[in-house]
Design a protein around this motif. Sequence first.
Motif, PDB file in Angstrom:
ATOM      1  N   ALA A 103       0.749  -1.752   0.139  1.00 12.57           N
ATOM      2  CA  ALA A 103      -0.168  -0.042  -0.252  1.00 12.57           C
ATOM      3  C   ALA A 103       0.832   1.387  -0.045  1.00 12.57           C
ATOM      4  CB  ALA A 103      -0.715  -0.291   1.343  1.00 12.57           C
ATOM      5  N   ALA A 104       2.490   1.143   0.893  1.00 17.04           N
ATOM      6  CA  ALA A 104       3.131   2.277   0.969  1.00 17.04           C
ATOM      7  C   ALA A 104       3.634   2.711  -0.414  1.00 17.04           C
ATOM      8  CB  ALA A 104       3.701   1.992   1.538  1.00 17.04           C
ATOM      9  N   ALA A 105       4.120   1.560  -1.492  1.00 11.25           N
ATOM     10  CA  ALA A 105       5.037   1.962  -2.581  1.00 11.25           C
ATOM     11  C   ALA A 105       3.457   2.306  -3.631  1.00 11.25           C
ATOM     12  CB  ALA A 105       4.901   0.636  -3.077  1.00 11.25           C
ATOM     13  N   ASP A 106       1.852   2.510  -3.067  1.00 13.81           N
ATOM     14  CA  ASP A 106       0.936   2.539  -3.576  1.00 13.81           C
ATOM     15  C   ASP A 106       1.205   4.135  -3.895  1.00 13.81           C
ATOM     16  OD1 ASP A 106      -0.038   0.315  -5.132  1.00 13.81           O
ATOM     17  OD2 ASP A 106      -1.581  -0.160  -3.470  1.00 13.81           O
ATOM     18  N   ASP A 107       2.031   4.611  -3.297  1.00 17.04           N
ATOM     19  CA  ASP A 107       1.368   6.282  -2.683  1.00 17.04           C
ATOM     20  C   ASP A 107       3.037   6.832  -3.826  1.00 17.04           C
ATOM     21  OD1 ASP A 107      -0.692   6.774  -1.868  1.00 17.04           O
ATOM     22  OD2 ASP A 107      -0.315   5.539  -0.244  1.00 17.04           O
ATOM     23  N   PHE A 108       3.942   5.985  -4.094  1.00 19.21           N
ATOM     24  CA  PHE A 108       4.926   6.627  -4.237  1.00 19.21           C
ATOM     25  C   PHE A 108       4.891   7.895  -5.082  1.00 19.21           C
ATOM     26  CE2 PHE A 108       7.640   2.972  -2.936  1.00 19.21           C
ATOM     27  CZ  PHE A 108       7.811   3.003  -1.580  1.00 19.21           C
ATOM     28  N   THR A 109       5.608   8.043  -5.380  1.00 22.03           N
ATOM     29  CA  THR A 109       5.640   9.367  -6.040  1.00 22.03           C
ATOM     30  C   THR A 109       6.947  10.022  -6.883  1.00 22.03           C
ATOM     31  OG1 THR A 109       5.874  11.915  -4.789  1.00 22.03           O
ATOM     32  CG2 THR A 109       4.021  10.953  -5.036  1.00 22.03           C
ATOM     33  N   SER A 110       8.154   9.222  -6.529  1.00 22.46           N
ATOM     34  CA  SER A 110       9.463   9.760  -7.105  1.00 22.46           C
ATOM     35  C   SER A 110      10.424   8.381  -6.824  1.00 22.46           C
ATOM     36  CB  SER A 110      10.115  10.260  -6.708  1.00 22.46           C
ATOM     37  OG  SER A 110      12.000  10.453  -6.688  1.00 22.46           O
ATOM     38  N   TRP A 111      11.328   7.676  -8.175  1.00 27.27           N
ATOM     39  CA  TRP A 111      11.839   6.617  -8.029  1.00 27.27           C
ATOM     40  C   TRP A 111      13.010   6.904  -6.662  1.00 27.27           C
ATOM     41  CZ3 TRP A 111      17.325   8.501  -7.962  1.00 27.27           C
ATOM     42  CH2 TRP A 111      16.871  10.332  -8.215  1.00 27.27           C
ATOM     43  N   THR A 112      13.138   8.101  -6.410  1.00 18.59           N
ATOM     44  CA  THR A 112      13.764   8.201  -4.819  1.00 18.59           C
ATOM     45  C   THR A 112      13.380   6.947  -3.889  1.00 18.59           C
ATOM     46  OG1 THR A 112      13.095  10.595  -4.268  1.00 18.59           O
ATOM     47  CG2 THR A 112      14.696  10.321  -6.072  1.00 18.59           C
ATOM     48  N   HIS A 113      11.619   7.498  -3.917  1.00 15.96           N
ATOM     49  CA  HIS A 113      12.016   7.378  -2.866  1.00 15.96           C
ATOM     50  C   HIS A 113      11.241   5.323  -2.882  1.00 15.96           C
ATOM     51  CE1 HIS A 113       7.785  10.294  -2.204  1.00 15.96           C
ATOM     52  NE2 HIS A 113       8.433  10.912  -1.353  1.00 15.96           N
ATOM     53  N   VAL A 114      11.377   5.108  -4.134  1.00 13.34           N
ATOM     54  CA  VAL A 114      12.198   3.113  -4.357  1.00 13.34           C
ATOM     55  C   VAL A 114      13.054   2.547  -4.224  1.00 13.34           C
ATOM     56  CG1 VAL A 114      13.031   1.645  -6.154  1.00 13.34           C
ATOM     57  CG2 VAL A 114      10.594   3.302  -6.466  1.00 13.34           C
ATOM     58  N   ASP A 115      14.019   3.769  -4.204  1.00 10.35           N
ATOM     59  CA  ASP A 115      15.639   3.540  -3.978  1.00 10.35           C
ATOM     60  C   ASP A 115      15.720   3.515  -2.786  1.00 10.35           C
ATOM     61  OD1 ASP A 115      15.582   3.354  -6.841  1.00 10.35           O
ATOM     62  OD2 ASP A 115      16.707   4.597  -6.617  1.00 10.35           O
ATOM     63  N   VAL A 116      15.534   4.449  -1.787  1.00 12.83           N
ATOM     64  CA  VAL A 116      15.224   4.672  -0.496  1.00 12.83           C
ATOM     65  C   VAL A 116      14.761   2.934  -0.067  1.00 12.83           C
ATOM     66  CG1 VAL A 116      15.076   5.295   1.698  1.00 12.83           C
ATOM     67  CG2 VAL A 116      15.770   6.837   0.045  1.00 12.83           C
ATOM     68  N   LEU A 117      13.290   2.805  -0.371  1.00 13.90           N
ATOM     69  CA  LEU A 117      12.905   1.711   0.393  1.00 13.90           C
ATOM     70  C   LEU A 117      13.620   0.243  -0.094  1.00 13.90           C
ATOM     71  CD1 LEU A 117      10.353   0.982   1.535  1.00 13.90           C
ATOM     72  CD2 LEU A 117       9.367  -0.008  -0.767  1.00 13.90           C
ATOM     73  N   SER A 118      14.342   0.279  -1.776  1.00 12.16           N
ATOM     74  CA  SER A 118      14.316  -0.310  -1.777  1.00 12.16           C
ATOM     75  C   SER A 118      16.448  -0.845  -1.849  1.00 12.16           C
ATOM     76  CB  SER A 118      14.662  -0.719  -3.588  1.00 12.16           C
ATOM     77  OG  SER A 118      13.838  -0.513  -4.055  1.00 12.16           O
ATOM     78  N   GLN A 144       0.812  -3.337 -12.158  1.00  5.73           N
ATOM     79  CA  GLN A 144       1.026  -2.439 -13.127  1.00  5.73           C
ATOM     80  C   GLN A 144       1.669  -0.717 -12.383  1.00  5.73           C
ATOM     81  OE1 GLN A 144      -1.181  -1.948 -16.147  1.00  5.73           O
ATOM     82  NE2 GLN A 144      -1.295  -4.217 -15.693  1.00  5.73           N
ATOM     83  N   ASN A 145       2.810  -0.785 -11.242  1.00  3.67           N
ATOM     84  CA  ASN A 145       3.019   0.433 -11.339  1.00  3.67           C
ATOM     85  C   ASN A 145       3.957   0.380 -11.290  1.00  3.67           C
ATOM     86  OD1 ASN A 145       3.865   2.211  -8.955  1.00  3.67           O
ATOM     87  ND2 ASN A 145       2.736   1.612  -7.490  1.00  3.67           N
ATOM     88  N   ARG A 146       4.946   1.387 -11.654  1.00  5.55           N
ATOM     89  CA  ARG A 146       6.329   1.582 -12.507  1.00  5.55           C
ATOM     90  C   ARG A 146       7.497   1.477 -11.165  1.00  5.55           C
ATOM     91  NH1 ARG A 146       4.019   6.621 -13.263  1.00  5.55           N
ATOM     92  NH2 ARG A 146       5.698   8.386 -12.614  1.00  5.55           N
ATOM     93  N   PHE A 147       6.643   1.803 -10.210  1.00  4.12           N
ATOM     94  CA  PHE A 147       7.678   2.171  -8.841  1.00  4.12           C
ATOM     95  C   PHE A 147       7.895   1.005  -8.159  1.00  4.12           C
ATOM     96  CE2 PHE A 147       5.318   7.068  -9.409  1.00  4.12           C
ATOM     97  CZ  PHE A 147       6.742   7.379  -8.890  1.00  4.12           C
ATOM     98  N   LYS A 148       7.331  -0.192  -7.995  1.00  2.00           N
ATOM     99  CA  LYS A 148       6.991  -0.744  -7.877  1.00  2.00           C
ATOM    100  C   LYS A 148       8.031  -2.647  -8.778  1.00  2.00           C
ATOM    101  CE  LYS A 148       2.709  -1.448  -5.522  1.00  2.00           C
ATOM    102  NZ  LYS A 148       1.160  -2.161  -5.297  1.00  2.00           N
ATOM    103  N   ARG A 149       7.844  -2.119 -10.193  1.00  2.00           N
ATOM    104  CA  ARG A 149       8.257  -2.614 -10.840  1.00  2.00           C
ATOM    105  C   ARG A 149       9.975  -2.470 -10.998  1.00  2.00           C
ATOM    106  NH1 ARG A 149       4.567  -0.737 -14.609  1.00  2.00           N
ATOM    107  NH2 ARG A 149       6.427   0.156 -15.795  1.00  2.00           N
ATOM    108  N   LYS A 187      16.595   1.643 -15.741  1.00  2.00           N
ATOM    109  CA  LYS A 187      17.375   2.386 -15.305  1.00  2.00           C
ATOM    110  C   LYS A 187      17.334   1.681 -14.012  1.00  2.00           C
ATOM    111  CE  LYS A 187      17.268   7.063 -17.503  1.00  2.00           C
ATOM    112  NZ  LYS A 187      17.447   8.250 -16.806  1.00  2.00           N
ATOM    113  N   GLY A 188      16.684   1.157 -13.306  1.00  2.00           N
ATOM    114  CA  GLY A 188      16.116   0.329 -12.178  1.00  2.00           C
ATOM    115  C   GLY A 188      17.706  -1.205 -12.921  1.00  2.00           C
ATOM    116  N   VAL A 189      16.981  -1.304 -13.689  1.00  2.00           N
ATOM    117  CA  VAL A 189      17.483  -2.858 -14.651  1.00  2.00           C
ATOM    118  C   VAL A 189      18.627  -2.811 -14.942  1.00  2.00           C
ATOM    119  CG1 VAL A 189      17.406  -4.644 -16.402  1.00  2.00           C
ATOM    120  CG2 VAL A 189      15.559  -3.803 -15.830  1.00  2.00           C
ATOM    121  N   GLY A 190      19.347  -1.047 -15.328  1.00  2.00           N
ATOM    122  CA  GLY A 190      20.757  -1.811 -15.936  1.00  2.00           C
ATOM    123  C   GLY A 190      21.487  -1.341 -14.377  1.00  2.00           C
TER     124      GLY A 190
END
Length: 242
Positions: A103-118, A144-149, A187-190
């Motif tokens: 649910a938290a990731a559904d509210d991400f608005t930036s790749w920076t949110h992703v990278d800290v969580l990850s 479907q959420n690009r941040f989760k991917r 870019k995340g894959v790379g």
Amino acid sequence: MVKLVINELEKEIKKISGCTEPHVERRYHKHDQYICYGLKTPDFHKMMKEYRSRFLDISLTERLELAAKLLKTRIGELGHAGIYILSISSDQLEPKHFSILDAAADDFTSWTHVDVLSTKVTPTLLFNFPEQMMDFLDKWNHSQNRFKRRASVVTFIQDVAKSGKYLDDALRLCENLVWDTEDIVRKGVGWTLKVNMDYAQDRVLEYVKDLRRRGVSSTITLYAIEKLPKDIRSEVLKIKKE
């Protein structure tokens, strides 16, 4: 209590940043989704350090509720504060809390949110609950959420890559995303391939060469080979789509 803490945090962010209204950040984002006050990273970290003991003084349930509410504001710095709370709670998280992360990731608005969580949350869960977390990351990998991917592969950098335990999984999840149309996912894959190259160069390098032969986006392959010696990079770049 939750509302009071959020109001206090936002007031402090406004004061330190000198900005009274959040605005769209365009320097590091190509979309209008990331809205923030423009608080500088060192100031944010100093602020979180000052709040750390207060966050830890409340129960895990209250912390997770606060983190969720902060992310729900969809204001950049407040979202990061929510992820910070998740990071200092990561050792206490269990599979029963995965739905909260989802649910938290559904509210991400930036790749920076992703990278800290990850880098601060999901690796701990992967080490503590490998089977359950791999199932969870598989679901994010097909979301479907690009941040989760993005998170599904970026989890496999730093300590996870260094451990050498999850290279097969990292490559499998990367493979599922090599044709992704979202720039932040590619870019995340790379990035994931680049970091794992440090610990398994022969295998990852052969995989990147295969991606070149298949005509996969150069965004991925250029990221992956960025740290390699010039002669090896040149060798890879000579490979054309078959």
